[in-house]
Each structure stands twice: as structure tokens, then as C-alpha cells.
Design a protein around this motif. Structure first.
Motif, PDB file in Angstrom:
ATOM      1  N   TYR A 153      -3.211   8.878  -7.461  1.00 25.19           N
ATOM      2  CA  TYR A 153      -4.509   8.373  -7.042  1.00 25.19           C
ATOM      3  C   TYR A 153      -5.413   9.536  -6.632  1.00 25.19           C
ATOM      4  CZ  TYR A 153      -7.991   5.964  -4.219  1.00 25.19           C
ATOM      5  OH  TYR A 153      -9.159   5.520  -3.699  1.00 25.19           O
ATOM      6  N   SER A 156      -6.449  11.478  -9.561  1.00 26.91           N
ATOM      7  CA  SER A 156      -7.525  10.795 -10.288  1.00 26.91           C
ATOM      8  C   SER A 156      -8.832  10.826  -9.492  1.00 26.91           C
ATOM      9  CB  SER A 156      -7.125   9.361 -10.638  1.00 26.91           C
ATOM     10  OG  SER A 156      -7.140   8.554  -9.501  1.00 26.91           O
ATOM     11  N   GLU A 157      -8.676  10.781  -8.141  1.00 24.67           N
ATOM     12  CA  GLU A 157      -9.882  10.884  -7.300  1.00 24.67           C
ATOM     13  C   GLU A 157     -10.558  12.238  -7.510  1.00 24.67           C
ATOM     14  OE1 GLU A 157     -11.601   8.875  -4.649  1.00 24.67           O
ATOM     15  OE2 GLU A 157     -10.772   7.628  -6.256  1.00 24.67           O
ATOM     16  N   THR A 158      -9.690  13.290  -7.524  1.00 21.35           N
ATOM     17  CA  THR A 158     -10.226  14.642  -7.730  1.00 21.35           C
ATOM     18  C   THR A 158     -10.934  14.723  -9.080  1.00 21.35           C
ATOM     19  OG1 THR A 158      -8.136  15.298  -6.731  1.00 21.35           O
ATOM     20  CG2 THR A 158      -9.620  17.067  -7.429  1.00 21.35           C
ATOM     21  N   LYS A 160     -12.098  12.280 -10.744  1.00 23.71           N
ATOM     22  CA  LYS A 160     -13.293  11.450 -10.700  1.00 23.71           C
ATOM     23  C   LYS A 160     -14.453  12.243 -10.094  1.00 23.71           C
ATOM     24  CE  LYS A 160     -14.462   7.220  -8.631  1.00 23.71           C
ATOM     25  NZ  LYS A 160     -14.005   6.130  -7.764  1.00 23.71           N
ATOM     26  N   ALA A 161     -14.111  12.918  -8.981  1.00 24.10           N
ATOM     27  CA  ALA A 161     -15.137  13.712  -8.310  1.00 24.10           C
ATOM     28  C   ALA A 161     -15.677  14.779  -9.268  1.00 24.10           C
ATOM     29  CB  ALA A 161     -14.556  14.349  -7.060  1.00 24.10           C
ATOM     30  N   LEU A 163     -15.567  14.743 -12.454  1.00 20.44           N
ATOM     31  CA  LEU A 163     -16.350  14.091 -13.515  1.00 20.44           C
ATOM     32  C   LEU A 163     -17.751  13.732 -13.022  1.00 20.44           C
ATOM     33  CD1 LEU A 163     -13.872  11.735 -15.343  1.00 20.44           C
ATOM     34  CD2 LEU A 163     -15.284  13.528 -16.349  1.00 20.44           C
ATOM     35  N   GLU A 164     -17.754  13.238 -11.773  1.00 20.06           N
ATOM     36  CA  GLU A 164     -19.045  12.857 -11.233  1.00 20.06           C
ATOM     37  C   GLU A 164     -19.990  14.062 -11.180  1.00 20.06           C
ATOM     38  OE1 GLU A 164     -18.803  10.423  -7.527  1.00 20.06           O
ATOM     39  OE2 GLU A 164     -18.193   8.982  -9.080  1.00 20.06           O
TER      40      GLU A 164
END
Lengths: 457, 124
Positions: A153, A156-158, A160-161, A163-164
Motif C-alpha cells: 500500500y 503504491s502510495e509513493t 501514486k504521489a 505519479l501525481e
């Protein structure tokens, strides 16, 4: 009895493990160390001491305290299953020791039962510990799984960040690009406006020489006739003095006729200047009743003389075939005038090119008398309630491969600098968008081209 | 003396007739008019040797004055008539072409009739 401290050690160890997994160990570690040391101490003392009853009771007391704390301290609740496992054995042990102390006979009498009970308690403990261990292992597995998931998680959060951040970067890049494009588009629009203006000016330039010539001619007449009239008036005085009245009458008539000529040519110059002003003025965009024949004729002559003035060797026959039944039609005269002028200029250009080709390598005289006769024909017709204005030439025609492109903006077959490439595209827009008409072209290779404007009445 | 005036502007006829009214009346000069190069050639074909002097405009639709000049000087008449060219554009190119083709004189518009009369005197 060393059973008590051993059980206590088992419980302590289990409790420590549980606390470790629950991340609460730091708080209690010192107490555990002390507890472990005390119980180990009790075992050692028990091994060497003669009278071990004190040790035994101390062990009983300590283990009870331990049990009590497990059931009361919130942090230790995790060790409850272990406590349950060992509790029966502890209690039986305690009862055994207590009854031994109070009434040894009673104890001896019930000894077998107590030992059986103890056996059961041991079995119970073993089973419970095994189950407990299994459960703990399962829990541990579960925990590891959860941790793994947590890790995933977090990854994926990293991501996601990251990617953001990327998306933000891209978005800002795109926004910037969009702004740049918008700016380019604005610039292009400005350029287009300027080009339209310069196309207008270019066509005006084509006209200027023609206009100058067209004005010069009537002005020459105005000057010449007024000079003649001055002479005639002198003669008139002369004849009056002589009393030659017939001659006086004739002279007076001539003077009057000449006056009319002066007036006629003055008006002609006036009309040309007005036409020129109308052409250079930006279009009002208003449709007004216009004599299309007069308009076409005017631009034909202006274009002819314009080219003539620019290129002295230029010459062509102009033919007109006007349908006089058309009368006035509703058009935007400046705009339609530009279309007609453009078509006529193109037609003259086409015939000039052909003449140049056919005259190559000929002498001056031969050049002037080649059998090819450049001709531009402008005609109007009223057919089925529609007005057709045709501008035809007998030049080389339009090759099939460029036919599709002639109405595209900036397409030109003229040498660089000579054509804007906007004439036909603007003409097309004026005819179709501005007047709801059609602009068609008929061409035969080597035989010429005819542009036909079809306007609804 | 017969003079053929070639110009696409019809009012030229009236102008000449009035400007040369005395000469016409006295029979000193006789003017005929053609309003295009083609018309002038037709006239010359029909009335060979009649016109002594031709005054032609250069800038006309269809056959230009220079073409007409070429035709006259190449094909016609021994001796060929005197041809004077008249043009609104008094530029070197027209002048040179006219001279090359055998023009006898060159005038610019607006026509200075005083000058023209002087030029006509020695011919008649």
C-alpha cells in the motif's frame, strides 16, 4: 518444587513475545528482566536449599501476582490464553501445597485425585499451549500478510504521489503549451487580418496604374475640349463681328456639344475615383442593389489598364457579353467587385503567360503578330432565377493536379512575391459565405479556364 | 493630305475635327478615323495609298498600336506612310519598341495640338 517458577517463566516468555509483537515491550522489558531473574533465582535456590517450603510459597505468591496482573493490566491481556493454559496447574499446585500444609492426611487420602487433576491440568496446559501457539502463528502470519499489504500500500502510495507530481508537471507543461498555441493562434489571426488587408492593398496596387490611366484619359479630354472651346469662343466673337450668323450658330452648337463632352468626361473621372475609394474602403458588409454588369465592366477595364500600365508589352482582347435583363441585384459591391477583379486579373495573367510562351524566340514584330490572340471574356446571364457571372480566358488552363488546391489559402502558381495565394480563397469565401452562391471552375488543358460565379437572386 | 487617326476613344474624332476645323474646311487636311488597330488595317487595305499620315494610339484593346505599326511598316506601301505613335505612357520601352518597328515620331498624351500642327506642316 520447581514447577511454579518454570510455569511462570513460560508465561513470562509468552507474554514478552506477545508484547513484542504488539510493540509494547519497551515499557515492560525491565520488569520482565527482573521477573525472569527472580524466577530463575527461585529455581536455583530451590535446587540447593534444604528447606524449600519458603521458596515454594514465594513462588506461589509471585505467580499469583503475575496471574493477577495479566488479568488486570490492559497491556498484558494478550497473554490471557497462556494464562488460561497454565492457570489450572497453578491452582492445583497451590491447593496441593495448601492441603499438604493444613491436613497431610486429608491430602494423602485425596492424593490420587489431586494427581489425576494435575495430570489433566498438564494435558490441558499442553493442549492449550499448542493451540495457543498455533493461533499465535496464524496471527503472526496474518500480521505479516497485513504488513506486506501495508508495505505494498505504502509503495503504491509513493508511486501514486510520484505519479501525481508527474501529472501535475505534465498538466503544467500542457497548460503552457496550450497557452503558447493560443498565442500562436492569436498571432496567426492577426497575420490573417493583415494578409487580407495586404491582399486588398495588392489588388488596389494592381488597380492604381489602371485607375491613373483611366483618370488620365477623361482628364485629357476635359483639358482638350476646354482648350478647343476657348478657341471656338474666340472664333465665335470673330464671326459675330463679321455678322456671319450661320457660322455663329454652328460654333455655338459645337461649344455646347464640347461642354457636354467636358461634363461627360469629368463625370467619368469622378466615377473612377469613387470606384477606387469604394474598393479601398473596408466593406460595409451591406448588400445593396447593384448593377452587376456595370460593376464587372468597370473592374474589367481597371484590371486591363492596370496590367497594361505595369507591363507595357501586355495586351489582350476584352470581350463582354452582358445580359441586360438582369438589372440590379443585391450584393455587397466592394466584396463582389474584389472577386470579379481577382478573377479578371487571374485571367489576364493566364493569357499573358501563354502569350509569353508562344512568343519565345520570336522577333519583335513576330511577337506582336503571333497567331495567338489573348482573350478574356466576361459575361453575365440569368438562368433559372440565378445569376451567372463568368470570367473566361483562353490561356493554358489549370492542370488537373493543382485544380483541387486553387481555392486553398496561400496556394499560388505565381513566382514567389508575385501572388499572395489569397485571391481565390477569399473570392470563394465571399461568394459562398458572403452571398450564399457558388464559385465553379471549368477548365480544359491548353484551352483556357472559366470561373463561374453563381448567385441566388 | 489624308490623315488616319487610330484611337479606341471615340471622342478623339470630335476633338480632332474641331482642332483642325480650319485645315479641314480649307481642304488642307482630310481626317479619317479608326477605333481599333483591326479597323485601321481594314481601312488601309481598302484605301491603299490614300493615307499619307497615320496617327495611332498605342494602348488599345485587341490589336495594339505597336502591332498596327508593325503591320504597316512590314507589309504595306512603297513608300510606307508616316506613322506617329501617341501614348499616355511616355516611357522608354514603348518609345524604343516603336522606333524599332519604324515609327516616324512619338507623341505623348495629352496631345499638344500646337506641337502636332508644327510637326504636320513639313509633311503636307
Amino acid at each position: 518444587m520447581i514447577l511454579q517458577p518454570i510455569l511462570a517463566l513460560i508465561v513470562l516468555r509468552s507474554l514478552r513475545k506477545s508484547l513484542k509483537t504488539a510493540n509494547l515491550l519497551a515499557k515492560w522489558d525491565r520488569i520482565f528482566m527482573i521477573g525472569t531473574a527472580v524466577f530463575i533465582g527461585l529455581i536455583v535456590v530451590n535446587l540447593f536449599a534444604r528447606n524449600n517450603s519458603f521458596v515454594s510459597w514465594a513462588a506461589h505468591a509471585l505467580i499469583l501476582v503475575l496471574m493477577y496482573s495479566i488479568f488486570t493490566e490492559k497491556d498484558f491481556l494478550v497473554a490471557k490464553p497462556v494464562a488460561y493454559a497454565v492457570l489450572p496447574l497453578i491452582i492445583i499446585n497451590l491447593i496441593e501445597d495448601v492441603t499438604k500444609l493444613i491436613n497431610i492426611d486429608f491430602y494423602n487420602h485425596w492424593k490420587n485425585y489431586v494427581e489425576t487433576g494435575a495430570l489433566f491440568a498438564v494435558v490441558w496446559m499442553g493442549a492449550m499451549l499448542i493451540i495457543n501457539n498455533k493461533q499465535r502463528k496464524a496471527l503472526e502470519k496474518e500480521r505479516l500478510k497485513a504488513e506486506e499489504k501495508e508495505k505494498e500500500y505504502r509503495i503504491s502510495e509513493t508511486m501514486k504521489a510520484a505519479l501525481e507530481v508527474q501529472v501535475k508537471e505534465r498538466t503544467s507543461e500542457l497548460t503552457q503549451q496550450k497557452e503558447e498555441l493560443q498565442q500562436t493562434l492569436d498571432e496567426l489571426k492577426t497575420t490573417q487580418t493583415q494578409l487580407i488587408q495586404s491582399e486588398k492593398m495588392a489588388s488596389l496596387g494592381e488597380l492604381t496604374a489602371g485607375i491613373a490611366h483611366e483618370i488620365q484619359n477623361p482628364l485629357n479630354f476635359v483639358n482638350n475640349f476646354s482648350e478647343v472651346n476657348a478657341e471656338l469662343i474666340d472664333e465665335l466673337h470673330h464671326e459675330i463681328e463679321k455678322g456671319n450668323w450661320d457660322e455663329v450658330k454652328a460654333l455655338a452648337k459645337d461649344i455646347k456639344d464640347n461642354e457636354q463632352k467636358i461634363n461627360h468626361h469629368g463625370k467619368r473621372a469622378d466615377a473612377i475615383v469613387k470606384g477606387m475609394l469604394q474598393h479601398s474602403r473596408s466593406s460595409t458588409g451591406q448588400k445593396e442593389p447593384t448593377n452587376i454588369n456595370a460593376l464587372a465592366d468597370e473592374y474589367l477595364r481597371l484590371a486591363y489598364h492596370g496590367l497594361r500600365a505595369k507591363d507595357k508589352s501586355f495586351n489582350a482582347s476584352m470581350k463582354t457579353d452582358f445580359d441586360e435583363s438582369i438589372g440590379d441585384i443585391n450584393i455587397i459591391p466592394q466584396d463582389m467587385g474584389r472577386v470579379i477583379l481577382n478573377l479578371i486579373t487571374n485571367a489576364f495573367y493566364a493569357v499573358t503567360e501563354k502569350k509569353k510562351q508562344s512568343a519565345q524566340g520570336l522577333s519583335t514584330f513576330e511577337k506582336l503578330t503571333t497567331p495567338y490572340e489573348p482573350t478574356v471574356t466576361v459575361s453575365t446571364k440569368k438562368i433559372n432565377g440565378k445569376i451567372e457571372i463568368s470570367v473566361a480566358d483562353n490561356g493554358n488552363g489549370i492542370p488537373q493536379k493543382v485544380l483541387d488546391k486553387i481555392f486553398q489559402p496561400f496556394f499560388t502558381t505565381k513566382p514567389t512575391g508575385e501572388g499572395t495565394g489569397l485571391g481565390l480563397s477569399m473570392s470563394y469565401d465571399i461568394v459562398t459565405k458572403g452571398h450564399g452562391g457558388e464559385l465553379k471552375v471549368n477548365t480544359k488543358d491548353g484551352q483556357g479556364a472559366a470561373f463561374i460565379i453563381i448567385l441566388p437572386v | 493630305m489624308k490623315i488616319l487617326v487610330v484611337d479606341d476613344e471615340k471622342d478623339v474624332q470630335v476633338l480632332f475635327e474641331q482642332r483642325f476645323r480650319k485645315e479641314i474646311r480649307s481642304g488642307e487636311m482630310n481626317f479619317v478615323f479608326a477605333f481599333s488597330g483591326e479597323e485601321a488595317l481594314i481601312y488601309l487595305n481598302q484605301h491603299e495609298h490614300e493615307a499619307v499620315l497615320i496617327l495611332s494610339d498605342i494602348n488599345m484593346p485587341g490589336m495594339s498600336g505597336l502591332e498596327l505599326l508593325g503591320h504597316i511598316k512590314q507589309k504595306y506601301h512603297k513608300p510606307p506612310p508616316v506613322v506617329m505613335m501617341i501614348t499616355a505612357y511616355g516611357d522608354a520601352e514603348n518609345y524604343n519598341t516603336a522606333k524599332e518597328l519604324g515609327a516616324d515620331d512619338f507623341l505623348t498624351k495629352p496631345v499638344d495640338f500646337v506641337l502636332l500642327k508644327e510637326k504636320l506642316k513639313p509633311i503636307s
